[in-house]
Scaffold this motif. Structure first.
Motif, short mmCIF file in Angstrom:
data_model
loop_
_atom_site.label_atom_id
_atom_site.label_comp_id
_atom_site.label_asym_id
_atom_site.label_seq_id
_atom_site.Cartn_x
_atom_site.Cartn_y
_atom_site.Cartn_z
N ASN A 1 0.82 -1.21 0.00
CA ASN A 1 0.00 0.00 0.00
C ASN A 1 0.85 1.26 0.00
O ASN A 1 0.36 2.35 0.31
N GLU A 2 2.13 1.14 -0.37
CA GLU A 2 3.01 2.30 -0.38
C GLU A 2 3.17 2.85 -1.80
O GLU A 2 2.52 2.38 -2.74
N ASP A 3 4.03 3.83 -1.96
CA ASP A 3 4.45 4.33 -3.26
C ASP A 3 5.87 3.86 -3.51
O ASP A 3 6.69 3.77 -2.59
N LEU A 4 6.16 3.57 -4.76
CA LEU A 4 7.49 3.12 -5.16
C LEU A 4 8.18 4.21 -5.96
O LEU A 4 7.61 4.75 -6.91
N MET A 5 9.40 4.55 -5.56
CA MET A 5 10.21 5.51 -6.31
C MET A 5 11.38 4.76 -6.95
O MET A 5 12.10 4.03 -6.26
N ILE A 6 11.54 4.93 -8.25
CA ILE A 6 12.63 4.29 -8.99
C ILE A 6 13.48 5.39 -9.62
O ILE A 6 12.95 6.31 -10.24
N MET A 7 14.81 5.27 -9.46
CA MET A 7 15.72 6.23 -10.06
C MET A 7 16.68 5.50 -10.98
O MET A 7 17.20 4.44 -10.65
N THR A 8 16.92 6.08 -12.17
CA THR A 8 17.82 5.49 -13.15
C THR A 8 19.19 6.13 -13.06
O THR A 8 19.40 7.14 -12.38
N SER A 9 20.14 5.55 -13.79
CA SER A 9 21.50 6.07 -13.79
C SER A 9 21.60 7.45 -14.43
O SER A 9 22.61 8.14 -14.28
N GLU A 10 20.56 7.87 -15.15
CA GLU A 10 20.52 9.22 -15.74
C GLU A 10 19.93 10.24 -14.78
O GLU A 10 19.87 11.42 -15.10
N GLY A 11 19.47 9.79 -13.62
CA GLY A 11 18.86 10.71 -12.66
C GLY A 11 17.38 10.89 -12.86
O GLY A 11 16.77 11.79 -12.27
#
Length: 350
Positions: A283-293
């Protein structure tokens, strides 16, 4: 003469101290750091929720030879333990990290810590001030599958020059550190898509400078992450090309430390190697970050629940030459999808 009476207050010669913490409001923040050691603090609501498969918004400016590797959700009044490639640990408050805008690169962390030459930050962990007790442990995991368990009380008094946190063996480095309560179950995951689950008491309590014991036979791969039963009842895994899925933690049989583990994700040329694992409730939010920022924030409900041996669904589209560098699980927000899409369009138009 008419209103004269004795003074009701007393004037004395004295001093008093006001701590910086007393003047700083307590709020949830996001701490992000790059491989070159640039760190910054941002409000947790900087990123708006989007749907999975989107392109995200610009989250952090980086140099060509730099990638974002850590995103931590914590409070400004929590302690931040910073672990380095030398096996040392440094301690600082969340508000000691300077606040920057969403697209700013941040400040080199060497400006905040008294680090040695060629010493680089490998991982960070937030410690709430009420969590420190004799029943709290720090669980260390290295790239080659070595693990160690040490009481958190051994890390209370840390000088500005840091302390030894773990004695690393040759060609090894620290991957992650977790808080445990002495009764937790540990789940290690390797880049080859395998994972192993065992009781933390399989690893005896050790001193601060011990090197540890084998936790997983990585079989030529390397450890990408660790999670515990305290963090959630489901297991989220994400691959380097932006694919991911959620599986029940019960699907991973309880074994003893030192084994090769069982398949947690079907690694293919399409989805890439495993890069991250987190325990969630769904029930949370997912944050994904790539190598490009590039950062995307999406509701966890949009991540497919599937069995251990599946390859998952696409969570973020990564550009050619780019890979997923880190993920973070944060509390859900009530931002509307329309606002999120508007912000995405504005960012893409520069």
């Amino acid at each position: 003469n008419k209103y004269g009476d004795k003074r009701r207050t007393e004037i004395i010669q004295g001093t008093f101290d006001i701590e910086d913490e007393d003047l700083i409001p307590e709020e949830d923040v996001i701490i992000s750091m790059t491989t070159n050691g640039y760190v910054k603090r941002m409000p947790v609501d900087t990123y708006k929720a989007q749907n999975r498969g989107g392109k995200g918004v610009k989250g952090m400016a980086t140099n060509n030879d730099d990638v974002v590797k850590d995103i931590i959700n914590m409070s400004t009044h929590d302690d931040l333990l910073v672990f380095t490639n030398f096996g040392k640990v440094y301690r600082m408050k969340g508000y000691n990290i300077p606040e920057f805008g969403r697209t700013a690169k941040g400040l080199p962390i060497v400006n905040l810590l008294n680090m040695d030459k060629n010493e680089n930050v490998k991982t960070m962990i937030s410690i709430h001030r009420d969590e420190v007790s004799e029943k709290c442990f720090l669980f260390f995991v290295t790239k080659n599958g070595i693990v160690k368990r040490t009481k958190i009380t051994e890390f209370e008094n840390i000088r500005t020059s840091g302390k030894i946190a773990i004695s690393l063996r040759d060609d090894d480095e620290l991957v992650d550190v977790k808080l445990t309560n002495g009764e937790s179950e540990i789940l290690l995951a390797a880049s080859n898509g395998k994972a192993i689950r065992f009781d933390e008491n399989d690893v005896r309590e050790m001193g601060r400078t011990a090197s540890g014991v084998r936790g997983m036979n990585v079989d030529g791969a390397h450890i990408v992450g660790v999670t515990t039963s305290l963090e959630g009842s489901k297991v989220l895994v994400v691959t380097e090309y932006g694919y991911g899925k959620i599986s029940p933690a019960d699907e991973y049989r309880l074994a003893h430390r030192g084994g090769k583990g069982v398949k947690t994700l079907n690694v293919t040329s399409k989805n890439g190697d495993l890069v991250a694992i987190k325990a969630v409730e769904g029930n949370e939010d997912l944050m994904i970050m790539t190598s490009e920022g590039i950062v995307i924030r999406l509701p966890m409900e949009q991540v497919k629940e599937a069995g251990r041996a599946t390859q998952g669904v696409r969570l973020i589209r990564v550009n050619d030459g780019s890979v997923v560098s880190s993920i973070s699980v944060v509390d859900k927000t009530d931002e509307s999808e329309e606002t999120a899409q508007t912000n995405e369009i504005e960012e893409s138009q520069g």
